[in-house]
Design a protein around this motif. Structure first.
Motif, PDB file in Angstrom:
ATOM      1  N   PRO A 118       0.758  -1.147  -0.122  1.00 38.47           N
ATOM      2  CA  PRO A 118       0.009   0.044   0.034  1.00 38.47           C
ATOM      3  C   PRO A 118       0.920   1.167  -0.088  1.00 38.47           C
ATOM      4  O   PRO A 118       0.567   2.135  -0.610  1.00 38.47           O
ATOM      5  CB  PRO A 118      -0.630  -0.141   1.309  1.00 38.47           C
ATOM      6  N   ALA A 119       1.874   1.142   0.800  1.00 38.61           N
ATOM      7  CA  ALA A 119       2.772   2.461   0.742  1.00 38.61           C
ATOM      8  C   ALA A 119       3.430   2.543  -0.503  1.00 38.61           C
ATOM      9  O   ALA A 119       3.560   3.728  -0.951  1.00 38.61           O
ATOM     10  CB  ALA A 119       3.810   2.376   1.994  1.00 38.61           C
ATOM     11  N   GLY A 120       3.940   1.504  -1.156  1.00 38.01           N
ATOM     12  CA  GLY A 120       4.613   1.398  -2.434  1.00 38.01           C
ATOM     13  C   GLY A 120       3.651   2.144  -3.500  1.00 38.01           C
ATOM     14  O   GLY A 120       3.885   2.887  -4.241  1.00 38.01           O
ATOM     15  N   GLY A 121       2.470   1.487  -3.388  1.00 31.54           N
ATOM     16  CA  GLY A 121       1.485   1.962  -4.249  1.00 31.54           C
ATOM     17  C   GLY A 121       1.115   3.652  -4.460  1.00 31.54           C
ATOM     18  O   GLY A 121       1.078   4.183  -5.098  1.00 31.54           O
ATOM     19  N   GLN A 122       1.296   4.125  -3.071  1.00 31.40           N
ATOM     20  CA  GLN A 122       0.959   5.645  -2.781  1.00 31.40           C
ATOM     21  C   GLN A 122       2.181   6.227  -3.398  1.00 31.40           C
ATOM     22  O   GLN A 122       1.898   7.397  -4.101  1.00 31.40           O
ATOM     23  CB  GLN A 122       1.054   6.040  -1.333  1.00 31.40           C
ATOM     24  N   GLN A 123       3.427   5.874  -3.270  1.00 33.74           N
ATOM     25  CA  GLN A 123       4.617   6.604  -3.709  1.00 33.74           C
ATOM     26  C   GLN A 123       4.679   6.316  -5.269  1.00 33.74           C
ATOM     27  O   GLN A 123       4.983   7.530  -6.068  1.00 33.74           O
ATOM     28  CB  GLN A 123       5.798   5.768  -3.240  1.00 33.74           C
ATOM     29  N   LEU A 124       4.299   5.255  -6.040  1.00 32.02           N
ATOM     30  CA  LEU A 124       4.205   5.157  -7.390  1.00 32.02           C
ATOM     31  C   LEU A 124       3.232   5.884  -7.755  1.00 32.02           C
ATOM     32  O   LEU A 124       3.415   6.782  -8.945  1.00 32.02           O
ATOM     33  CB  LEU A 124       4.007   3.742  -7.711  1.00 32.02           C
ATOM     34  N   GLY A 125       2.131   6.323  -7.087  1.00 29.92           N
ATOM     35  CA  GLY A 125       1.056   7.203  -7.703  1.00 29.92           C
ATOM     36  C   GLY A 125       1.565   8.613  -7.701  1.00 29.92           C
ATOM     37  O   GLY A 125       1.225   9.348  -8.591  1.00 29.92           O
ATOM     38  N   GLN A 126       2.244   8.919  -6.807  1.00 32.75           N
ATOM     39  CA  GLN A 126       2.823  10.411  -6.595  1.00 32.75           C
ATOM     40  C   GLN A 126       3.991  10.480  -7.896  1.00 32.75           C
ATOM     41  O   GLN A 126       3.909  11.417  -8.648  1.00 32.75           O
ATOM     42  CB  GLN A 126       3.387  10.684  -5.344  1.00 32.75           C
ATOM     43  N   ILE A 127       4.815   9.394  -8.080  1.00 31.60           N
ATOM     44  CA  ILE A 127       5.525   9.646  -9.121  1.00 31.60           C
ATOM     45  C   ILE A 127       5.030   9.540 -10.419  1.00 31.60           C
ATOM     46  O   ILE A 127       5.257  10.237 -11.365  1.00 31.60           O
ATOM     47  CB  ILE A 127       6.738   8.262  -8.776  1.00 31.60           C
ATOM     48  N   ARG A 128       3.943   8.934 -10.527  1.00 35.24           N
ATOM     49  CA  ARG A 128       3.178   8.671 -11.879  1.00 35.24           C
ATOM     50  C   ARG A 128       2.562  10.183 -11.994  1.00 35.24           C
ATOM     51  O   ARG A 128       2.716  10.682 -13.308  1.00 35.24           O
ATOM     52  CB  ARG A 128       2.034   7.733 -11.699  1.00 35.24           C
ATOM     53  N   ARG A 129       2.092  10.636 -11.192  1.00 37.68           N
ATOM     54  CA  ARG A 129       1.647  12.234 -11.476  1.00 37.68           C
ATOM     55  C   ARG A 129       2.498  13.091 -11.724  1.00 37.68           C
ATOM     56  O   ARG A 129       2.361  13.990 -12.551  1.00 37.68           O
ATOM     57  CB  ARG A 129       0.745  12.612 -10.279  1.00 37.68           C
ATOM     58  N   LEU A 130       3.540  13.262 -10.995  1.00 38.11           N
ATOM     59  CA  LEU A 130       4.906  13.962 -11.232  1.00 38.11           C
ATOM     60  C   LEU A 130       5.482  13.775 -12.685  1.00 38.11           C
ATOM     61  O   LEU A 130       5.919  14.663 -13.262  1.00 38.11           O
ATOM     62  CB  LEU A 130       5.873  14.143 -10.320  1.00 38.11           C
ATOM     63  N   ILE A 131       5.591  12.581 -12.793  1.00 38.03           N
ATOM     64  CA  ILE A 131       5.952  12.125 -14.478  1.00 38.03           C
ATOM     65  C   ILE A 131       5.144  12.870 -15.391  1.00 38.03           C
ATOM     66  O   ILE A 131       5.296  13.142 -16.260  1.00 38.03           O
ATOM     67  CB  ILE A 131       6.295  10.736 -14.716  1.00 38.03           C
ATOM     68  N   GLY A 132       3.696  12.558 -15.133  1.00 42.30           N
ATOM     69  CA  GLY A 132       2.631  13.076 -16.203  1.00 42.30           C
ATOM     70  C   GLY A 132       2.827  14.513 -16.288  1.00 42.30           C
ATOM     71  O   GLY A 132       2.777  14.959 -17.465  1.00 42.30           O
ATOM     72  N   ILE A 133       3.178  15.306 -15.271  1.00 35.42           N
ATOM     73  CA  ILE A 133       3.351  16.708 -15.260  1.00 35.42           C
ATOM     74  C   ILE A 133       4.573  17.062 -16.196  1.00 35.42           C
ATOM     75  O   ILE A 133       4.561  18.033 -16.970  1.00 35.42           O
ATOM     76  CB  ILE A 133       3.519  17.404 -14.154  1.00 35.42           C
ATOM     77  N   ASN A 134       5.780  16.496 -16.002  1.00 36.92           N
ATOM     78  CA  ASN A 134       6.836  16.491 -16.693  1.00 36.92           C
ATOM     79  C   ASN A 134       6.765  16.177 -18.062  1.00 36.92           C
ATOM     80  O   ASN A 134       7.400  16.819 -18.952  1.00 36.92           O
ATOM     81  CB  ASN A 134       7.948  15.711 -15.878  1.00 36.92           C
ATOM     82  N   LEU A 135       5.876  15.056 -18.428  1.00 34.73           N
ATOM     83  CA  LEU A 135       5.676  14.731 -19.705  1.00 34.73           C
ATOM     84  C   LEU A 135       5.021  16.032 -20.416  1.00 34.73           C
ATOM     85  O   LEU A 135       5.399  16.258 -21.450  1.00 34.73           O
ATOM     86  CB  LEU A 135       4.740  13.602 -19.788  1.00 34.73           C
TER      87      LEU A 135
END
Length: 151
Positions: A118-135
């Protein structure tokens, strides 16, 4: 100048292309085929291989961009507005990457190591959003780079 432009474009292609592949291709496939333990482990290892390339791209983009800005275009006062936009967008992308590198990415690694999915999923979700912004910023920057002087 041709060396600077070539290195600059290659670094941008590697970074933005990698984000596009991760966001548009790998993410949906991994999400549909893998359970959280495998998916989070996969992503952590993908980032371990991709992020050194991003570090290299950041260094090359900054060095060649400043080289062209001050060595070719004569500084900020002599460059076009599109160059100012590219610099601001590039610096924003670099700041977002630094945040990913120093905050959610290490937390993702700790969560995967401890099998705290669950903690990993939360961190991956944050990374995903930030990479989406960077994309989005990266695609806009590429558009500005190649079309900006015509606006």
């Amino acid at each position: 100048m041709s060396l600077a432009i070539t290195l600059h474009v290659l670094a941008a292609v590697i970074w933005v292309g990698g984000m596009f592949f991760a966001w548009m291709i790998l993410r949906p496939v991994a999400g549909s085929l893998l359970e959280p333990p495998q998916r989070l482990t996969l992503w952590y290892h993908v980032f371990q291989r991709f992020f050194p390339w991003v570090w290299a791209a950041v260094v090359i983009l900054l060095a060649t961009g400043l080289w062209m800005l001050f060595g070719v275009f004569g500084g900020m006062g002599s460059s076009g507005f599109h160059v100012h936009l590219m610099l601001v967008a590039g610096l924003a992308m670099m700041a977002i990457f630094l945040h990913i590198w120093f905050a959610p990415y290490p937390r993702l690694g700790r969560a995967v190591a401890s099998e705290d999915w669950p903690a990993g999923g939360q961190q991956l979700g944050q990374i995903r959003r930030l990479i989406g912004i960077n994309l989005i910023l990266g695609l806009a920057t590429v558009t500005i780079a190649y079309g900006g002087r015509f606006f």
